[in-house]
Enzyme design. Sequence first.
Site, PDB file in Angstrom:
ATOM      1  N   ARG A   1       0.797  -1.225   0.000  1.00 56.70           N
ATOM      2  CA  ARG A   1       0.000   0.000   0.000  1.00 56.70           C
ATOM      3  C   ARG A   1       0.826   1.270   0.000  1.00 56.70           C
ATOM      4  O   ARG A   1       0.557   2.200  -0.754  1.00 56.70           O
ATOM      5  CB  ARG A   1      -0.929   0.053   1.227  1.00 56.70           C
ATOM      6  CG  ARG A   1      -2.256  -0.617   1.014  1.00 56.70           C
ATOM      7  CD  ARG A   1      -2.735  -1.189   2.325  1.00 56.70           C
ATOM      8  NE  ARG A   1      -1.811  -2.222   2.738  1.00 56.70           N
ATOM      9  CZ  ARG A   1      -1.952  -3.495   2.398  1.00 56.70           C
ATOM     10  NH1 ARG A   1      -2.987  -3.884   1.724  1.00 56.70           N
ATOM     11  NH2 ARG A   1      -1.054  -4.392   2.761  1.00 56.70           N
ATOM     12  N   THR A   2       1.812   1.341   0.888  1.00 60.10           N
ATOM     13  CA  THR A   2       2.503   2.626   1.036  1.00 60.10           C
ATOM     14  C   THR A   2       3.246   2.983  -0.252  1.00 60.10           C
ATOM     15  O   THR A   2       3.102   4.085  -0.782  1.00 60.10           O
ATOM     16  CB  THR A   2       3.450   2.585   2.252  1.00 60.10           C
ATOM     17  OG1 THR A   2       2.687   2.188   3.383  1.00 60.10           O
ATOM     18  CG2 THR A   2       4.057   3.946   2.518  1.00 60.10           C
TER      19      THR A   2
ATOM     20  N   ARG B   1      11.370   4.012   2.857  1.00 60.46           N
ATOM     21  CA  ARG B   1      11.074   3.072   3.952  1.00 60.46           C
ATOM     22  C   ARG B   1      12.333   2.265   4.227  1.00 60.46           C
ATOM     23  O   ARG B   1      13.006   1.800   3.303  1.00 60.46           O
ATOM     24  CB  ARG B   1       9.936   2.140   3.562  1.00 60.46           C
ATOM     25  CG  ARG B   1       9.812   0.955   4.516  1.00 60.46           C
ATOM     26  CD  ARG B   1       8.582   0.158   4.268  1.00 60.46           C
ATOM     27  NE  ARG B   1       7.388   0.899   4.658  1.00 60.46           N
ATOM     28  CZ  ARG B   1       6.157   0.378   4.676  1.00 60.46           C
ATOM     29  NH1 ARG B   1       5.970  -0.879   4.308  1.00 60.46           N
ATOM     30  NH2 ARG B   1       5.124   1.094   5.049  1.00 60.46           N
TER      31      ARG B   1
ATOM     32  N   LYS C   1      25.764  -3.479  -1.848  1.00 57.06           N
ATOM     33  CA  LYS C   1      27.235  -3.381  -1.969  1.00 57.06           C
ATOM     34  C   LYS C   1      27.841  -2.670  -0.766  1.00 57.06           C
ATOM     35  O   LYS C   1      29.041  -2.442  -0.721  1.00 57.06           O
ATOM     36  CB  LYS C   1      27.598  -2.600  -3.231  1.00 57.06           C
ATOM     37  CG  LYS C   1      27.074  -3.182  -4.524  1.00 57.06           C
ATOM     38  CD  LYS C   1      27.539  -2.271  -5.671  1.00 57.06           C
ATOM     39  CE  LYS C   1      26.917  -2.680  -6.984  1.00 57.06           C
ATOM     40  NZ  LYS C   1      27.155  -1.644  -8.004  1.00 57.06           N
TER      41      LYS C   1
ATOM     42  N   HIS D   1       5.679   6.102  11.406  1.00 57.80           N
ATOM     43  CA  HIS D   1       5.106   5.946  10.063  1.00 57.80           C
ATOM     44  C   HIS D   1       4.086   7.075   9.853  1.00 57.80           C
ATOM     45  O   HIS D   1       2.881   6.848   9.847  1.00 57.80           O
ATOM     46  CB  HIS D   1       4.440   4.567   9.976  1.00 57.80           C
ATOM     47  CG  HIS D   1       4.036   4.127   8.608  1.00 57.80           C
ATOM     48  ND1 HIS D   1       4.012   4.969   7.507  1.00 57.80           N
ATOM     49  CD2 HIS D   1       3.620   2.921   8.149  1.00 57.80           C
ATOM     50  CE1 HIS D   1       3.595   4.289   6.451  1.00 57.80           C
ATOM     51  NE2 HIS D   1       3.356   3.043   6.804  1.00 57.80           N
TER      52      HIS D   1
HETATM   53  C1  NCD Z   1       2.156  -0.929   8.205  1.00 55.95           C
HETATM   54  C2  NCD Z   1       3.651  -0.738   8.258  1.00 55.95           C
HETATM   55  O1  NCD Z   1       4.352  -0.952   7.267  1.00 55.95           O
HETATM   56  O2  NCD Z   1       4.097  -0.312   9.309  1.00 55.95           O
HETATM   57  N1  NCD Z   1       1.675  -1.103   6.933  1.00 55.95           N
HETATM   58  C3  NCD Z   1       1.365  -0.023   6.161  1.00 55.95           C
HETATM   59  O3  NCD Z   1       2.199   0.800   5.845  1.00 55.95           O
HETATM   60  N2  NCD Z   1       0.091   0.156   5.822  1.00 55.95           N
HETATM   61  C4  NCD Z   1       1.653  -1.938   9.156  1.00 55.95           C
HETATM   62  C5  NCD Z   1       2.262  -3.306   9.168  1.00 55.95           C
HETATM   63  O4  NCD Z   1       3.160  -3.625   8.405  1.00 55.95           O
HETATM   64  O5  NCD Z   1       1.798  -4.084   9.983  1.00 55.95           O
END
Ligand code: NCD
Length: 303
Positions: free
Chosen positions: A51-52, A101, A80, A129
Amino acid sequence: MRNLIDITDLSVDEINDLIKVGEDIKKNKAKYAEKCKGKQLATLFFEPSTRTRLSFESAMLSLGGNTLGFSSAQSSSTAKGESIADTIRTVSSYVNIIAMRHPQEGAATIAATSTKVPVINAGDGTNRHPTQTLTDLMTIKEAKGKLSNFCIGMCGDLKYGRTVHSLVEALSRYENIKYVFISPKELKMPEEVLNILKQKNIEYTEVESIEENIPNLDILYMTRVQKERFKDEKQYERLKDVYILDKEKLKNAKKDLVILHPLPRVNEIAEEIDNDPRACYFKQVENGKYIRMALILKLLQII
Ligand code: NCD
């Protein structure tokens, strides 16, 4: 130049304005279709995501911009031995904005020191997040019409789940919210996050039973037990299915309860709940794209 590393990088007024823009984008998509023409977003994902990452990419494409990036550390020069700072310095000379991320807590803060363009923290380890929180706030606002005066339960892996850490940090700046933290002892909300509430004299309770507490809740935020963060696999196996929300558990819940989950879900919510009008987790998915569109526009100073 602005980054979004923690949700506190935005004032409450700015968050409220972003939600308004997100709502407007949702209604008037065509109005925004060319706003980022000629702009590029990099999505640097050193950790898995559906999703993100895709909502960021879809957001930029829907604004008329372009995207590039990678979806695993193995396919970048990290494999590397390149440092985060060098990767960011490099990518920031190619693009206008970066969403990153990373499995390491504080990685986004390091990225912010070496970037030439806005950096958005799309999750740093167990820490924070903030864009999931914007998504959550937009969905709460949509469902409840307000971001104050309610009781929220957060349930599951409160220790390693970064979404709940950012959500508490954000909601602590809104009025009259009560918190019920539902978790096994091993997965309690970290002291560092509880301290945000303590310093503001905000009430919270820490409990283990979802059944006993569900009748009091206006919002229930379920989370996945974060398998990848456990050092001890046996402990994960023991804790992974402690909370499974099903019809039975919802029996004593309020008629207008709002059920949220950042997704992915593993077992925490039975599929039989998906058609319940109180289930709002797929609305979150949709709002996630619109609020990220609003955020990109803001950080690129287009709005
Ligand atoms: C979450 C995350 O990556 O922290 N997912 C997301 O971004 N919607 C929650 C999770 O991974 O449980």
